[in-house]
Design an enzyme around this catalytic site. Structure first.
Site, PDB file in Angstrom:
ATOM      1  N   ASP A  33      28.200   5.215  -8.508  1.00 42.75           N
ATOM      2  CA  ASP A  33      27.938   4.721  -7.162  1.00 42.75           C
ATOM      3  C   ASP A  33      29.226   4.639  -6.340  1.00 42.75           C
ATOM      4  O   ASP A  33      30.300   4.338  -6.870  1.00 42.75           O
ATOM      5  CB  ASP A  33      27.308   3.324  -7.263  1.00 42.75           C
ATOM      6  CG  ASP A  33      26.641   2.901  -5.962  1.00 42.75           C
ATOM      7  OD1 ASP A  33      26.388   3.763  -5.102  1.00 42.75           O
ATOM      8  OD2 ASP A  33      26.391   1.691  -5.803  1.00 42.75           O
ATOM      9  N   ASN A  81      16.820   9.013  -3.650  1.00 42.25           N
ATOM     10  CA  ASN A  81      17.783   9.892  -2.983  1.00 42.25           C
ATOM     11  C   ASN A  81      17.118  11.149  -2.419  1.00 42.25           C
ATOM     12  O   ASN A  81      17.651  11.772  -1.492  1.00 42.25           O
ATOM     13  CB  ASN A  81      18.885  10.336  -3.951  1.00 42.25           C
ATOM     14  CG  ASN A  81      19.788   9.204  -4.403  1.00 42.25           C
ATOM     15  OD1 ASN A  81      20.382   9.287  -5.478  1.00 42.25           O
ATOM     16  ND2 ASN A  81      19.882   8.143  -3.612  1.00 42.25           N
TER      17      ASN A  81
END
Length: 253
Positions: A33, A81
């Site tokens: 991340d 995503n």
């Protein structure tokens, strides 16, 4: 070499010398991340951030080799995503394809896709399948590349697979309900046959799983690191292992 680099190197070696490798985790899950925030802070583009994050993967796997880790699961793209704009998603998929191909070409690791393949573009599916086939005989670390992955989706897919299997056997819903236990579902997960992750690392300072390996991480230890993924250093990795080794795992007891 700058003074900062020298001090960092000395500190990293000190942490490594004091680390008990025998206590290192065998399976590490990593939530990669912070690529976009790293790029923004550096004055770069989102694509540059994702590319820098991809470039970090092989380096981190090298650290895993040095410490006896046997399985690494890398969360590269979540099902959420896939809802990003085409301007970001298309380059990101290309970067992921390049990263997976590089892992396969190296011949050092066995690549295994985890996720819902049907949600991905045809070319991405092809790249993932080729990487799996090309590395079937590899004896190094088993690298799970989580692409198009969601923890809830995985459990739903496992239950669906289980139902189809028993329907093929002629098992009734009533009979299945009587015998069903957790192992029946575990046998249909994307990671079936693998050990559950001992340690889950998330970079960028976020302290949540966001759906990562919800079933498998029931007894995992978590390590949340403030640094963005492209800036993740060996000393950050060693600190995570040191923190893990200092904990007493009770598995609910």
């Amino acid at each position: 070499m700058s003074l900062r680099d020298l001090v960092y190197g000395l500190y990293s070696r000190r942490v490594e010398r004091r680390l008990d490798i025998s206590q290192a985790p065998k399976h590490i899950g990593v939530i990669l991340d912070g690529n976009r925030r790293w790029a923004k802070a550096a004055g770069g583009t989102t694509e540059q951030g994702h590319r820098a994050g991809a470039d970090k993967i092989a380096e981190m796997l090298g650290w895993c080799e040095e410490t006896g880790v046997e399985v690494v699961t890398l969360w590269l793209l979540s099902t959420d995503n896939l809802d990003r704009s085409a301007d970001e998603l298309v380059p990101l998929l290309g970067i992921i394809e390049d990263a997976v191909t590089e892992l396969a070409v190296s011949g050092r690791w066995k690549v295994n896709h985890v996720g819902t393949m049907d949600l991905l573009p045809a070319h991405t599916q092809h790249v993932l399948k080729e990487a799996e086939q090309a590395t079937q005989g590899a004896t190094g670390i088993l690298v799970n590349v989580a692409v198009g992955y969601g923890g809830r989706q995985e459990i739903a897919d496992a239950v669906r697979s289980l139902l189809h299997e028993h329907a093929g056997r002629g098992t009734t819903i009533e009979n299945l309900a009587e015998i069903l236990d957790v192992e029946h579902i575990a046998e249909h997960l994307y990671t079936r046959g693998q050990p559950d992750p001992d340690l889950v690392i998330r970079t960028s300072g976020e302290q949540r799983l966001s759906g990562f390996m919800l079933w498998q991480s029931a007894h995992s230890e978590y390590y949340f690191c403030e640094v963005f993924w492209p800036a993740f250093r060996k000393v950050d990795f060693l600190r995570a292992l040191r923190d893990y080794a200092a904990r007493h795992r009770r598995y609910g007891s």
